[in-house]
Design an enzyme around this catalytic site. Structure first.
Site, PDB file in Angstrom:
ATOM      1  NE  ARG A 155      18.015  29.574 -22.506  1.00  0.00           N
ATOM      2  CZ  ARG A 155      17.285  28.595 -21.771  1.00  0.00           C
ATOM      3  NH1 ARG A 155      16.685  27.760 -22.471  1.00  0.00           N
ATOM      4  NH2 ARG A 155      17.522  28.181 -20.657  1.00  0.00           N
ATOM      5  CB  CYS A 204       8.662  24.674 -15.952  1.00  0.00           C
ATOM      6  SG  CYS A 204       8.585  24.506 -17.639  1.00  0.00           S
ATOM      7  NE  ARG A 262      13.229  19.754 -20.506  1.00  0.00           N
ATOM      8  CZ  ARG A 262      13.962  20.834 -20.474  1.00  0.00           C
ATOM      9  NH1 ARG A 262      13.311  22.067 -20.518  1.00  0.00           N
ATOM     10  NH2 ARG A 262      15.197  20.782 -19.947  1.00  0.00           N
ATOM     11  CG  ASN A 288      14.569  30.462 -19.157  1.00  0.00           C
ATOM     12  OD1 ASN A 288      14.019  31.070 -18.557  1.00  0.00           O
ATOM     13  ND2 ASN A 288      15.074  29.260 -18.519  1.00  0.00           N
ATOM     14  CG  ASP A 289      14.080  27.889 -25.260  1.00  0.00           C
ATOM     15  OD1 ASP A 289      15.056  28.799 -25.627  1.00  0.00           O
ATOM     16  OD2 ASP A 289      14.467  26.498 -25.108  1.00  0.00           O
ATOM     17  CG  HIS A 301      23.224  24.501 -19.088  1.00  0.00           C
ATOM     18  ND1 HIS A 301      21.717  23.883 -19.234  1.00  0.00           N
ATOM     19  CD2 HIS A 301      23.644  24.592 -20.513  1.00  0.00           C
ATOM     20  CE1 HIS A 301      21.518  23.731 -20.548  1.00  0.00           C
ATOM     21  NE2 HIS A 301      22.337  24.397 -21.258  1.00  0.00           N
ATOM     22  NE  ARG A 315      16.119  22.055 -16.494  1.00  0.00           N
ATOM     23  CZ  ARG A 315      16.161  22.956 -15.069  1.00  0.00           C
ATOM     24  NH1 ARG A 315      16.440  22.058 -13.973  1.00  0.00           N
ATOM     25  NH2 ARG A 315      15.765  24.008 -14.994  1.00  0.00           N
ATOM     26  CD  GLU A 336      10.115  24.882 -24.874  1.00  0.00           C
ATOM     27  OE1 GLU A 336      11.206  25.609 -24.058  1.00  0.00           O
ATOM     28  OE2 GLU A 336      10.181  23.740 -24.925  1.00  0.00           O
TER      29      GLU A 336
END
Length: 552
Positions: free
Chosen positions: A464, A501, A331, A453-454, A188, A295, A430
């Site tokens: 990750r 994204c 999201r 990422n996921d 993050h 987010r 994802e």
């Protein structure tokens, strides 16, 4: 010269003092004191300072987030002067001759437990407020600054890593860059740095020492180096980098106002990922054409209790209005795994990345889901809002989500509350399972957005968040790229659009592959918009190939 090596996760060069993030202390010891009145005076000063801070936050929230959030901070401020609460602290100091810190902590725990034991749900939820107020008073007693930074000048912020809730509270105007002893490129803090467009380094290990506090250093987010006491040659190297950085920014500024279109006329939407309403300023400054990922979990991470419908509505409405009719994809709640929220009381899991998280939490908590959906649909009357559901693995999940949306729309219609009934609904691709059932999923939604990422994490079975996996976590892996193409083909076969994204969207080396696959939208950190636009404008889509999908 001292050189500390790590892994660069956000490019750029800065120079400034190193400052180690201050965390609240939890191991407060009971000490015997002789100056009882002095300890009482310390508590009084800390309470007064806390009250001033909370009233200031209330004023800020009244302007930015609405009356309801402002009232919450005002309530916290008033609790600082609650007679029984204050008496409990002072009596403990008087009777037990103990230090102020211990008395405040003990009084706070006593009152929080009292509220938590009540039968009334509203009063029970006030326990979290007591904990927040108590921690603020403790921080002021111990000289720990709000937001973790007590400095008049901007700093290079150092830490092991920062939790999502900690990054939300940072005074971002005070940060030149990040230097982390742990962390990862997908963490993050790294994502925040890229959103802010500032340099960041992770995985610096034990060589990033707290004894360097206050010393001026150079940080290079590309090479992953922090340099203290540089020699003459190194200083010149950094001066040259500063000049190149300045020239690059000036060149990128010429991209503002230009179209995101290839030389042969292929248009691709370049949107932005944001973490809270304040990030809209960065979107506009970098000329983002929309928001591809908002987010919403920031509202939950920053709160001490479930955010209300109005609190959420005000935040979503603010962003929708600020974007002046451009698409804003919000999201739904995506917590769990590495984003824990205390008041959800999620069970500790051995493998949280594959546990109860994201859409699973929403479907398991229909009242929480309904509150967010009502806020989202209400906001849809004030801009081009789209709703996106994360971590979809099955067709039945999307059907349940759509049923929840239909129910909320029926409620709002019956109440006479305005909303857009044609609000776009999308899902995040994802998980590998979502790839395999993509044709069926595409029939149920308006768009796909790939969370690379996921998708990489689950496809390659690589955590990750782990730094030591190195080359094993490979977002360029043919399996990941082939999954992208499978999702794109499924979307286009049903006449739907698809975007990316995840962080991979800003990888300029993969732009030709994305064009060949047929990706319609790339949503990236605001700072990545103009470099991506420059690359798009010199590309020829029809010459791009799928070679990367077959390089083993």
């Amino acid at each position: 010269m001292i050189l500390v090596q790590g892994k660069g996760v956000s490019k750029g060069v800065v120079r400034g003092p190193l400052y180690f993030f201050q965390r609240p202390k939890t191991d407060i010891q009971k000490l015997t004191v002789t100056d009882v009145e002095g300890e009482k005076a310390r508590v009084a000063a800390a309470r007064e300072k806390s009250s001033e801070q909370l009233y200031a936050l209330a004023d800020k929230c009244r302007e930015e987030a609405g009356e309801e959030t402002a009232v919450l901070f005002e309530t916290h401020a008033m609790f600082c002067d609650d007679d029984d609460y204050v008496e409990a602290m002072e009596t403990m100091i008087q009777d037990e001759k103990c230090n102020a810190e211990y008395a405040v902590k003990a009084a706070g725990e006593e009152y929080a437990a009292m509220f938590a034991a009540m039968d009334n749900a509203y009063m029970k939820s006030r326990a979290a407020d007591v904990k927040d107020v108590t921690q603020r008073i403790l921080n002021n007693l111990m000289g720990i600054a709000p937001g973790g930074i007590d400095s008049e000048e901007p700093v290079i912020l150092c830490s092991d890593d920062l939790a999502p809730s900690e990054t939300l509270q940072l005074d971002k105007s005070k940060i030149l860059g990040f230097a982390l002893s742990a962390g990862s490129s997908n963490g993050h803090t790294a994502i925040l740095a890229r959103t802010m467009g500032i340099p960041a380094i992770c995985a610096m290990g034990a060589d990033l020492k707290e004894e360097y506090q206050g010393r001026v250093a150079y940080l290079d987010g590309e090479t992953g180096q922090v340099v203290l006491d540089p020699d003459t040659l190194t200083v010149q190297v950094f001066k040259d980098k500063f000049e190149k950085q300045k020239a690059f920014k000036e060149l990128m500024a010429t991209m503002k106002g230009q179209e995101d279109v290839t030389l042969d006329g292929r248009h691709i939407n370049v949107y932005c990922n944001i973490g809270n309403p304040d990030d809209v300023a960065a979107v506009k400054n970098n000329d983002g054409q929309g928001i591809g990922l908002f987010r919403s979990e920031f509202l939950y991470l920053a709160a001490s209790d479930y955010p209300s419908e109005d609190e959420q509505f005000n935040a979503y409405k603010k962003v929708a209005e600020a974007m002046d009719g451009k698409r804003v994809i919000i999201r739904t709640l995506d917590i769990g795994a590495d984003k824990q929220v205390e008041y959800f009381h999620l069970k500790k899991e051995e493998n949280p990345a594959m546990g109860v998280r994201a859409i699973r939490i929403c479907l398991n908590n229909p009242d929480v889901f309904r509150t967010q959906l009502r806020a989202l649909y209400r906001a849809s009357a004030f801009g081009k809002v789209a709703i996106m559901f994360p971590m979809i693995a099955s067709v039945w999940e999307v059907k349940e989500c759509r049923r929840a949306c239909e129910k909320v729309m029926a409620e709002l219609k019956a109440e006479g509350v305005p909303f857009n009934p044609d609000t776009e609904i999308g899902i995040m691709i994802e998980t590998p399972s979502s790839i395999f059932v993509a044709p069926e999923l595409a029939e149920l939604v308006d768009f796909f957005s790939v969370g690379t990422n996921d998708l990489t994490q689950y496809t390659l079975a690589c955590d990750r968040q782990a730094n030591d996996l190195g080359k094993f976590f490979d977002a360029h892996h043919p399996s990941v790229l082939r999954a992208l193409k499978m999702a794109a083909d499924a979307a286009h076969d049903k006449g739907k659009w698809i975007g990316i994204c995840g962080e991979l969207g800003a990888d300029l080396s993969l732009l030709p592959t994305f064009l060949a696959i047929g990706i319609d939208e790339l949503s990236v950190s605001p700072s990545a918009v103009l470099p991506l636009r420059a690359e798009i404008r010199k590309s020829i889509a029809k010459t791009c190939t799928l070679d990367a999908l077959y390089k083993m």
